[in-house]
Design a protein around this motif. Structure first.
Motif, short mmCIF file in Angstrom:
data_model
loop_
_atom_site.label_atom_id
_atom_site.label_comp_id
_atom_site.label_asym_id
_atom_site.label_seq_id
_atom_site.Cartn_x
_atom_site.Cartn_y
_atom_site.Cartn_z
N MET A 6 -9.15 50.16 -34.01
CA MET A 6 -10.00 50.08 -32.81
C MET A 6 -11.07 49.36 -32.80
SD MET A 6 -11.27 53.63 -30.76
CE MET A 6 -9.70 54.14 -30.51
N ALA A 380 -12.70 61.48 -28.26
CA ALA A 380 -11.91 60.98 -29.13
C ALA A 380 -10.42 60.78 -28.93
CB ALA A 380 -12.29 61.28 -30.49
N ASP A 381 -9.91 62.20 -28.61
CA ASP A 381 -8.47 62.18 -28.40
C ASP A 381 -8.20 61.42 -27.24
OD1 ASP A 381 -8.22 64.20 -30.19
OD2 ASP A 381 -8.39 66.02 -28.68
N ILE A 384 -8.02 57.55 -28.54
CA ILE A 384 -7.10 57.43 -29.40
C ILE A 384 -5.56 57.49 -28.83
CG2 ILE A 384 -5.66 58.28 -31.48
CD1 ILE A 384 -8.66 59.39 -32.62
N ASP A 385 -5.60 58.18 -27.63
CA ASP A 385 -4.03 58.11 -26.94
C ASP A 385 -3.96 57.06 -26.50
OD1 ASP A 385 -1.88 59.49 -25.45
OD2 ASP A 385 -3.22 58.99 -23.85
N GLN A 388 -3.37 53.98 -29.40
CA GLN A 388 -2.05 54.31 -29.96
C GLN A 388 -0.81 53.99 -28.99
OE1 GLN A 388 -2.19 57.96 -32.00
NE2 GLN A 388 -3.19 57.11 -33.67
N LEU A 417 -13.62 59.38 -34.77
CA LEU A 417 -12.68 58.16 -34.87
C LEU A 417 -12.46 57.76 -36.24
CD1 LEU A 417 -13.87 56.21 -31.76
CD2 LEU A 417 -11.80 57.78 -31.92
N ARG A 420 -10.31 60.05 -38.34
CA ARG A 420 -8.91 59.92 -37.74
C ARG A 420 -8.29 58.50 -38.20
NH1 ARG A 420 -8.64 63.34 -32.15
NH2 ARG A 420 -9.81 65.10 -33.15
N VAL A 422 -8.81 55.59 -37.46
CA VAL A 422 -8.61 54.43 -36.19
C VAL A 422 -9.81 53.58 -36.19
CG1 VAL A 422 -7.07 55.78 -35.09
CG2 VAL A 422 -9.35 55.99 -34.44
#
Length: 438
Positions: A6, A380-381, A384-385, A388, A417, A420, A422
């Motif tokens: 990212m 963060a969720d 990331i969604d 991705q 982040l 995880r 990314v």
């Protein structure tokens, strides 16, 4: 398939407002140091500690006076006003950082390529290869008038000229070969003149002889950034851009733009991975979801309708002061101003059927980009969604409270982040272009 990382870029302006036109009124926002160099040095250190790819300054070469044919509302209520020249600020930020990319908005309509190439080449040397140029063709008549023009050229002409400006700048940056600067005291050879060449560029709009006075910079040329939303603007970005900054209302819009843009790159012979697409995101973070929502409600209430109307007027080039705020924005016909910005506004209102007044307040809150509200884990969720699911390659983060939002994001969201897998835990390279390829 190679793992994607990212990318994060911070959006800045040299005034009270970035995207959120009420945030400067928040008790936690710092406004008394807008003219102080320590303000900009501090945020550069914060963003480098958070391992951001870069920051960049948006810029407006004038004060919007379309609404009510006056700048009373825009200036008086703290809208998007750029009080300082970012080109003077970036060297100060470069001195207090080592890896953070430094982006500058500079108009291809009002500046000659020799001046642009010389200034940006100098900055790339001073920063050791960390400069980006956000190329804008400019849109507003008020900017044109500040440069002695009666009105802006048409959009097609502006982008045709911008293509020539980029071509000329590239010719100037390439007028010095690698290793042309010798610096040999014993032999008395300062430079190998055989490795320095005339540019001899001539187009319909642009002409420059060269060579550039500035030796080849660490990146060869600055990273090219672009934010055009119109068809012509997207093609321009697909040809030149290495960072694309876009305003999209929701995930499906981001995915549509992402697919369209990456497809356009192929007709210019470019690999899709050679450019990152970064939509704008606002965030409001709280220790709990309830606290975050309360914070968002509070800061959003600081935006007033009149300023929102003035902001939209400035973006679309139409005086909305005589229109009914209850009128649907979709009824307004745009024949001048920024068509791309108007399309983004329409995109944001279509799903909810907002009135002009409601859309103006919404626009002045986040310029219709998503406002993510929640705990660090929730933020963060969401990021990331989107990342991705190929809605983007990362994000341009815009501040609510300043500098607190960036400080909070770097301390609470970035570590998640990183955990995880990314986002980088440290910079792998030195130059901005290396960060983008990381």
């Amino acid at each position: 398939m190679a793992r994607r990382n990212m990318h994060l870029v911070a959006f800045l302006m040299t005034g009270p407002t970035c995207h959120h036109h009420g945030a400067w009124r928040h008790p936690e926002s710092e406004v008394d140091n807008i003219l102080d160099p320590t303000r900009y040095e501090h945020i550069a250190r914060v963003l480098e500690a958070g391992k951001f790819d870069a920051l960049f300054f948006a810029d407006i070469l004038g004060i919007y006076d379309i609404y009510g044919k006056s700048y009373d509302t825009m200036l008086g209520r703290g809208g998007q006003v750029c009080l300082l020249d970012p080109a003077v600020i970036l060297p100060m930020m470069a001195r207090v950082t080592e890896r953070l990319g430094l982006g500058l908005t500079y108009s291809s309509t009002f500046n000659h390529p020799y001046q642009i190439a010389r200034m940006l080449g100098t900055l790339d040397h001073l920063s050791r290869g960390r400069v980006a140029w956000n190329v804008v063709a400019s849109t507003s008549t008020l900017e044109a008038q500040n440069f002695g023009m009666t009105e802006m050229p048409g959009r097609a002409q502006r982008y045709d000229r911008a293509d020539e400006v980029l071509e000329a700048c590239m010719a100037l940056w390439n007028s010095w070969e690698e290793g042309a600067l010798v610096l040999d005291k014993k032999s008395g050879i300062f430079a190998d003149a055989s490795k320095v060449h005339y540019a001899d560029y001539e187009g319909q709009w642009i002409k420059t002889r060269g060579p550039l006075t500035v030796p080849r910079s660490p990146q060869g040329h600055p990273v090219i950034m672009q934010a055009g939303s119109s068809e012509r603007g997207r093609d321009f970005g697909a040809r030149w851009g290495e960072i694309i900054f876009t305003l999209q209302h929701q995930k499906s819009d981001m995915q549509t733009f992402y697919k369209d843009f990456k497809g356009r790159m192929q007709k210019f012979g470019r690999a899709p991975e050679s450019c990152v697409v970064l939509p704008s995101i606002d965030v409001v973070i709280g220790e709990t979801e309830a606290i975050a929502r309360e914070r968002a409600e509070y800061v959003n209430e600081l935006v007033d309708t009149q300023l929102g109307m003035a902001c939209v007027s400035g973006q679309i080039g139409i005086d909305l002061s005589q229109l009914d705020p209850d009128q649907p924005l979709t009824d307004i016909q745009v024949e001048q101003g920024s068509r791309g910005s108007f399309d983004v506004i329409l995109q944001g209102t279509a799903a909810e059927g907002l009135t002009l007044g409601e859309a103006a307040r919404r626009f002045a809150t986040s310029e219709l980009c998503p406002q993510l509200v929640g705990t660090p884990e929730m933020i963060a969720d969401r990021l990331i969604d989107l990342f991705q699911d190929h809605a983007c390659d990362g994000f341009v983060l815009t501040p609510t409270t300043f500098p607190g939002m960036y400080e909070q994001f770097c301390k609470t969201v970035v570590p998640i982040l990183q955990e995880r897998g990314v986002f980088r835990k440290d910079y792998a390279g030195r130059t901005l272009r290396e960060h983008l390829q990381d």
